[in-house]
Design a protein around this motif. Structure first.
Motif, PDB file in Angstrom:
ATOM      1  N   HIS A 177      24.202  47.092  66.691  1.00  0.00           N
ATOM      2  CA  HIS A 177      24.062  47.214  65.586  1.00  0.00           C
ATOM      3  C   HIS A 177      24.828  48.054  64.454  1.00  0.00           C
ATOM      4  N   LEU A 178      25.397  49.120  65.118  1.00  0.00           N
ATOM      5  CA  LEU A 178      26.281  49.744  64.209  1.00  0.00           C
ATOM      6  C   LEU A 178      27.854  49.083  64.226  1.00  0.00           C
ATOM      7  N   VAL A 179      28.016  48.568  65.017  1.00  0.00           N
ATOM      8  CA  VAL A 179      29.185  47.642  64.993  1.00  0.00           C
ATOM      9  C   VAL A 179      29.095  46.493  64.066  1.00  0.00           C
ATOM     10  N   LEU A 180      27.904  46.121  64.019  1.00  0.00           N
ATOM     11  CA  LEU A 180      27.768  44.721  62.783  1.00  0.00           C
ATOM     12  C   LEU A 180      27.474  45.547  61.607  1.00  0.00           C
ATOM     13  N   LEU A 181      27.043  46.993  61.247  1.00  0.00           N
ATOM     14  CA  LEU A 181      27.240  47.576  60.234  1.00  0.00           C
ATOM     15  C   LEU A 181      28.584  47.848  59.815  1.00  0.00           C
ATOM     16  N   SER A 182      29.315  48.186  60.765  1.00  0.00           N
ATOM     17  CA  SER A 182      30.811  48.681  60.365  1.00  0.00           C
ATOM     18  C   SER A 182      31.648  47.127  59.783  1.00  0.00           C
ATOM     19  N   ARG A 183      31.163  46.156  60.408  1.00  0.00           N
ATOM     20  CA  ARG A 183      31.721  44.879  59.966  1.00  0.00           C
ATOM     21  C   ARG A 183      31.324  44.667  58.518  1.00  0.00           C
ATOM     22  N   ASN A 184      29.979  44.889  58.348  1.00  0.00           N
ATOM     23  CA  ASN A 184      29.449  44.629  56.930  1.00  0.00           C
ATOM     24  C   ASN A 184      30.440  45.446  55.911  1.00  0.00           C
ATOM     25  N   PHE A 185      30.684  46.781  56.241  1.00  0.00           N
ATOM     26  CA  PHE A 185      31.516  47.402  55.098  1.00  0.00           C
ATOM     27  C   PHE A 185      32.820  47.103  55.167  1.00  0.00           C
ATOM     28  N   GLU A 186      33.496  46.741  56.226  1.00  0.00           N
ATOM     29  CA  GLU A 186      34.850  46.186  56.328  1.00  0.00           C
ATOM     30  C   GLU A 186      34.790  44.878  55.304  1.00  0.00           C
ATOM     31  N   ARG A 187      33.976  43.967  55.522  1.00  0.00           N
ATOM     32  CA  ARG A 187      34.001  42.809  54.643  1.00  0.00           C
ATOM     33  C   ARG A 187      33.524  43.198  53.291  1.00  0.00           C
ATOM     34  N   ALA A 188      32.734  44.173  53.015  1.00  0.00           N
ATOM     35  CA  ALA A 188      32.368  44.510  51.669  1.00  0.00           C
ATOM     36  C   ALA A 188      33.735  45.094  51.099  1.00  0.00           C
ATOM     37  N   GLY A 189      34.588  45.762  51.590  1.00  0.00           N
ATOM     38  CA  GLY A 189      35.854  46.156  51.054  1.00  0.00           C
ATOM     39  C   GLY A 189      36.645  44.819  50.802  1.00  0.00           C
ATOM     40  N   ASP A 190      36.584  43.949  51.850  1.00  0.00           N
ATOM     41  CA  ASP A 190      37.529  42.674  51.401  1.00  0.00           C
ATOM     42  C   ASP A 190      37.158  42.124  50.124  1.00  0.00           C
ATOM     43  N   HIS A 191      35.738  42.073  49.889  1.00  0.00           N
ATOM     44  CA  HIS A 191      35.287  41.290  48.721  1.00  0.00           C
ATOM     45  C   HIS A 191      35.675  42.145  47.451  1.00  0.00           C
ATOM     46  N   ILE A 192      35.760  43.486  47.619  1.00  0.00           N
ATOM     47  CA  ILE A 192      36.216  44.338  46.489  1.00  0.00           C
ATOM     48  C   ILE A 192      37.688  44.036  46.327  1.00  0.00           C
ATOM     49  N   VAL A 193      38.507  44.019  47.408  1.00  0.00           N
ATOM     50  CA  VAL A 193      39.742  43.349  47.154  1.00  0.00           C
ATOM     51  C   VAL A 193      40.113  42.181  46.672  1.00  0.00           C
ATOM     52  N   ASN A 194      39.305  41.268  46.980  1.00  0.00           N
ATOM     53  CA  ASN A 194      39.307  39.878  46.207  1.00  0.00           C
ATOM     54  C   ASN A 194      39.077  40.074  44.582  1.00  0.00           C
ATOM     55  N   ILE A 195      38.098  40.846  44.419  1.00  0.00           N
ATOM     56  CA  ILE A 195      37.652  41.312  42.770  1.00  0.00           C
ATOM     57  C   ILE A 195      39.128  41.692  42.282  1.00  0.00           C
ATOM     58  N   SER A 196      39.698  42.511  42.987  1.00  0.00           N
ATOM     59  CA  SER A 196      40.836  43.341  42.357  1.00  0.00           C
ATOM     60  C   SER A 196      41.989  42.300  42.033  1.00  0.00           C
ATOM     61  N   ARG A 197      42.240  41.299  43.152  1.00  0.00           N
ATOM     62  CA  ARG A 197      43.083  40.476  43.057  1.00  0.00           C
ATOM     63  C   ARG A 197      42.643  39.369  41.691  1.00  0.00           C
ATOM     64  N   GLN A 198      41.386  39.270  41.424  1.00  0.00           N
ATOM     65  CA  GLN A 198      40.853  38.343  40.385  1.00  0.00           C
ATOM     66  C   GLN A 198      41.289  39.075  39.120  1.00  0.00           C
ATOM     67  N   ILE A 199      41.200  40.380  38.970  1.00  0.00           N
ATOM     68  CA  ILE A 199      41.488  40.851  37.766  1.00  0.00           C
ATOM     69  C   ILE A 199      42.942  40.940  37.558  1.00  0.00           C
ATOM     70  N   HIS A 200      43.949  40.835  38.444  1.00  0.00           N
ATOM     71  CA  HIS A 200      45.265  40.680  38.607  1.00  0.00           C
ATOM     72  C   HIS A 200      45.617  39.188  37.991  1.00  0.00           C
ATOM     73  N   GLN A 201      44.779  38.226  38.412  1.00  0.00           N
ATOM     74  CA  GLN A 201      45.122  36.697  37.946  1.00  0.00           C
ATOM     75  C   GLN A 201      44.632  36.661  36.778  1.00  0.00           C
ATOM     76  N   ILE A 202      43.450  37.336  36.117  1.00  0.00           N
ATOM     77  CA  ILE A 202      43.014  37.095  34.823  1.00  0.00           C
ATOM     78  C   ILE A 202      44.033  37.635  33.877  1.00  0.00           C
ATOM     79  N   VAL A 203      44.751  38.798  34.050  1.00  0.00           N
ATOM     80  CA  VAL A 203      45.747  39.609  33.192  1.00  0.00           C
ATOM     81  C   VAL A 203      47.042  38.784  33.251  1.00  0.00           C
ATOM     82  N   THR A 204      47.528  38.277  34.458  1.00  0.00           N
ATOM     83  CA  THR A 204      49.058  37.787  34.818  1.00  0.00           C
ATOM     84  C   THR A 204      48.983  36.395  34.859  1.00  0.00           C
ATOM     85  N   GLY A 205      47.922  35.653  35.365  1.00  0.00           N
ATOM     86  CA  GLY A 205      47.951  34.431  35.846  1.00  0.00           C
ATOM     87  C   GLY A 205      48.563  34.102  37.099  1.00  0.00           C
ATOM     88  N   GLU A 206      48.847  35.128  37.768  1.00  0.00           N
ATOM     89  CA  GLU A 206      49.314  34.949  38.943  1.00  0.00           C
ATOM     90  C   GLU A 206      48.222  35.151  40.193  1.00  0.00           C
TER      91      GLU A 206
END
Lengths: 223, 253
Positions: free
Chosen positions: A188-217
């Motif tokens: 279960h702890l492995v799965l939780l770790s995987r949860n947080f790793e994925r959560a980080g990826d979703h936040i990274v996606n948001i940061s890319r989307q901010i870049h795209q809003i501002v620059t179009g890239e």
């Protein structure tokens, strides 16, 4: 500095969507914090309330999608305004997924036994959770200010989350060998770790989307 | 990229003391639709009217620079302006059929330019033009009725038929749909798309949605300057110039 629209109501509607995202993000941040607290203290009292709040978050996602759809239909936004409206729906859905991870983390606390050999991994999970919460706070500030530099820093920070995830996995593999009776909790702890790793990826996606809003890239496409 | 059919080089236009266009450099490519957009008074219609020398009709108007069609400077003193306008047709904001029959409206340019030598070839060209303008099916049994008896949208298509009858190289359109309802507008936009396979079209429009729908390239004018020109899909999704972005998103008028 982005100028205001000639039609003031257009600005009001874009601002409303932005505020709704920030409000949703704040609530998701609280959920992650509460899930972390529950995990680190093995306290399951708040889990039901957390599950209930997740439904509110899902409703906010739907509301943001509806408002973005209305804005696109009624205002026919162009260029950065169009990206702002379209990507608001993507950001809301990333936040909704983050909310799901908080919920699933909290629910998993019920399945953990307190006295196991997972302590080291749990401490690392605590660090990971702190970094993820920090990333979420910063990505929301970057979104509010259209700050692509701050958004870029979040992508760098995610490397730390990935590293801790690897470390947790190595720690747990070792613990399973040494204390096979704790296997269930450790998995279960492995799965939780995987949860947080994925959560980080979703936040990274948001940061890319901010870049795209501002620059179009689209950073994902250019990668 | 292919060679442009129209090249504007350092074009300045003055109305008396007032400068309406300043150092405009613009290439227009063959058999494509190019939109000119920008707020009122930005110079887009002035630029359009340079291309068939309509501005010559305004006494205080002065043109400087080079404007070439197929490499020929159309402001050269030896240029025959009437012949130029047969090569560069124009469709105006308000449909303006002549107070003549449908048939005579289309035949008019063919006759004054001596482009047909027999009645049958004239009839053939009238039919071809009306078909190309998407009007034949609606008027083929009443060609002798007045052009002005048609609806606004039909009148505008008649004007397009009249413009294309002489087979110009270029057709200029100055807000051709601004007096039409949305359905008649859609018919004209579809027609613009069809005829752009044979003609080079330059359209001035106040509707950014129309520019986005009909044109392959878009040029944005502001205060007499050409601010940005590029592929329409780039201009409307990610313009390079901040002024363009502010205009298309409704932040400057």
């Amino acid at each position: 500095m982005i100028k205001e629209h000639i039609v003031g109501k257009f600005d009001d509607e874009l601002t409303r969507i932005k505020s709704e995202i920030l409000e949703m993000g704040k609530l998701v941040g609280n959920q992650i914090k509460e899930a972390m607290d529950a995990l680190l203290s093995f306290n399951t009292e708040g889990v039901d309330a957390l599950v209930k709040t997740d439904r509110t978050i899902n409703g906010m996602n739907k509301k943001i999608n509806r408002h973005a759809e209305q804005l696109i239909a009624m205002r026919q936004p162009m260029a950065l305004d169009l990206r702002e409206a379209l990507l608001a729906t993507s950001i809301a859905s990333e936040l909704e997924r983050l909310g799901d991870y908080a919920k699933s983390t909290a629910k998993k606390v019920r399945k953990l036994s307190e006295n196991s050999s997972g302590e080291a991994a749990l401490a690392l999970l605590g660090n990971m959770g702190e970094i993820v919460m920090d990333m979420l706070r910063n990505v929301l500030i970057a979104y509010e200010k259209n700050d692509i530099e701050a958004a870029a820093e979040i992508r760098i920070k995610d490397v730390e989350v990935d590293e801790i995830n690897k470390k947790i996995l190595a720690t747990i593999i070792k613990s399973i060998h040494e204390n096979p009776e704790d296997t269930e909790t450790l998995i279960h702890l492995v799965l939780l770790s995987r949860n947080f790793e994925r959560a980080g990826d979703h936040i990274v996606n948001i940061s890319r989307q901010i870049h795209q809003i501002v620059t179009g890239e689209d950073l994902k496409a250019s990668n | 990229m292919e060679a442009p059919i129209i090249q504007a080089k350092n074009v300045d236009v003055f109305y008396g003391e007032k400068q309406a266009l300043s150092q405009v450099n613009l290439d227009v490519f063959e058999k494509q639709v190019t939109s000119l957009i920008g707020p009122s008074g930005c110079g887009k219609s002035t630029f359009l009217r340079c291309i068939n020398r309509m501005n010559d009709l305004i006494p205080i108007c002065r043109f400087e620079g080079d404007l070439e069609i197929d490499g020929q400077n159309i402001y050269h003193p030896a240029v025959n302006v009437v012949a130029l306008r047969a090569q560069v047709g124009m469709v105006f904001q308000k449909p303006n059929p002549f107070p003549k029959s449908i048939k005579e409206n289309v035949a008019y340019g063919l006759k004054i330019h001596g482009l047909t030598n027999s009645k049958s070839s004239l009839d053939d060209r009238i039919e071809w033009s009306l078909k190309a303008a998407g009007l034949w099916g609606e008027v083929s049994d009443r060609l002798d009725e007045p052009g002005l008896s048609l609806s606004g949208g039909q009148q505008q298509r008649l004007c397009i038929a009249r413009a294309i009858a002489v087979k110009p190289r270029v057709i200029l359109m100055d807000e051709p749909c601004s007096a039409l309802d949305p359905i008649a507008t859609a018919v004209i936009e579809d027609l613009i798309n069809e005829i752009s396979k044979e003609f080079t079209i330059i359209i001035v429009t106040h509707s950014m949605a129309q520019a986005a729908r009909v044109s392959k390239r878009t040029a944005f004018f502001h205060l007499g300057e050409l601010i940005e020109v590029g592929r329409t899909k780039d201009i409307f999704t990610n313009p390079s110039n901040e002024k363009t972005q502010n205009y298309i998103t409704g932040r400057i008028g």
